[in-house]
Scaffold this motif. Structure first.
Motif, short mmCIF file in Angstrom:
data_model
loop_
_atom_site.label_atom_id
_atom_site.label_comp_id
_atom_site.label_asym_id
_atom_site.label_seq_id
_atom_site.Cartn_x
_atom_site.Cartn_y
_atom_site.Cartn_z
N LYS A 52 -14.98 -0.93 -20.24
CA LYS A 52 -16.11 -0.01 -20.22
C LYS A 52 -16.99 -0.22 -21.46
CE LYS A 52 -13.71 3.59 -17.62
NZ LYS A 52 -13.28 5.02 -17.61
N ARG A 54 -20.87 1.17 -23.38
CA ARG A 54 -21.94 2.16 -23.47
C ARG A 54 -23.22 1.47 -23.94
NH1 ARG A 54 -19.37 7.68 -26.16
NH2 ARG A 54 -17.51 7.81 -24.79
N MET A 55 -24.31 1.97 -23.41
CA MET A 55 -25.64 1.42 -23.73
C MET A 55 -25.75 -0.03 -23.31
SD MET A 55 -26.31 3.09 -27.49
CE MET A 55 -26.10 4.84 -27.76
N GLU A 60 -16.35 0.43 -25.27
CA GLU A 60 -15.83 1.79 -25.38
C GLU A 60 -14.82 1.89 -26.51
OE1 GLU A 60 -15.31 5.78 -24.48
OE2 GLU A 60 -16.81 4.36 -23.72
N TYR A 76 -22.54 7.22 -33.12
CA TYR A 76 -23.99 7.28 -33.01
C TYR A 76 -24.63 7.38 -34.40
CZ TYR A 76 -22.68 8.32 -28.21
OH TYR A 76 -22.14 8.29 -26.96
#
Length: 249
Positions: A52, A54-55, A60, A76
């Motif tokens: 997985k 993100r962005m 992940e 973040y």
């Protein structure tokens, strides 16, 4: 001149950060070894699906690593702070390349969103076809091996029956030998019986010959002992007896 130096250093720092941040780079040599190493160097099972992200490109595992130390907002804030640090320290300087990069990234994201599912479906279809062909070949080979095993088991079963066949042949040979032995015994018995019968016939013939000779000798002697007068008297006596019998009847 200074801006070029800063830009070059910023690119180098970003490469270092990306190299240390992406965990899949360290796993790349292991993946490359899958097709060249022996079976001992291969993993037990390959993943069927990718990890997985993100962005679109951040794994992940990167966020999971920060969750245990900084909480949910840690990854973040780290990324935003890193970008602000590079811009504030002029390690990364905005220029035409930034616009070009943003446009290229936007086009790349659009292409991935637009054509990614169809390309993924095509790749999955090709993969499914390859797996189907591989499994069909595997099943055919397993069927051939199964048939070969069954034929081998039949041959072994036939070889097990060979002992019974040899026993039957051995008994047949023994019966033939016994029959030959009994035939020879019968021949010997017939030969002995023939010789004994010959001896019996010889003895009977000898006895009959002796009896005949004895009877002839006695007759000859009796005839010699009878005189003509006695012969005449005997004949007369016989005639008288015959006449007496005739009168009595």
């Amino acid at each position: 001149m200074f801006s070029r130096l800063v830009l070059r250093n910023g690119i180098a720092v970003s490469n270092v950060v990306l190299r240390t941040a992406v965990p899949s780079v360290t796993a790349a040599p292991k993946v490359c070894l899958l097709h060249t190493s022996n079976q001992r160097g291969m993993p037990y099972k390959l993943p069927e699906y990718g990890g997985k992200v993100r962005m679109g490109f951040i794994p992940e595992e990167w966020f999971q690593m920060f969750y245990n130390k900084t909480g949910v907002t840690g990854p973040y804030m780290f990324g935003f702070g890193l970008v602000m640090y590079l811009i504030n320290k002029e390690i990364y300087v905005f220029g035409p390349e930034t616009v070009h990069a943003a446009v290229a990234i936007g086009l790349l994201v659009y292409a991935v969103k637009k054509f990614g599912p169809s390309v993924a479906a095509y790749a999955d279809k090709e993969r499914a076809d390859d797996l189907a062909r591989a499994y069909s070949g595997k099943n055919a080979e397993l069927a051939n091996l199964k048939n070969a095993i069954e034929e081998e088991q039949k041959e072994q079963w036939r070889l097990e029956g060979r002992s019974h066949l040899f026993d039957a042949k051995r008994e047949n040979i023994q019966m033939q030998m016994e029959l030959g032995y009994r035939d020879r015994l019968q021949q010997v018995s017939d030969a002995v019986k023939g010789r004994l019968d010959y001896q019996v016939e010889l003895e009977n013939l000898k006895r009959r010959t002796e009896q005949q000779n004895m009877v002839k000798w006695i007759e000859d002697n009796v005839l010699k002992s009878i005189t003509p007068q006695q012969e005449t008297e005997i004949l007369n006596k016989c005639l008288t007896d015959l006449k007496t019998l005739a009168k009595a009847s």
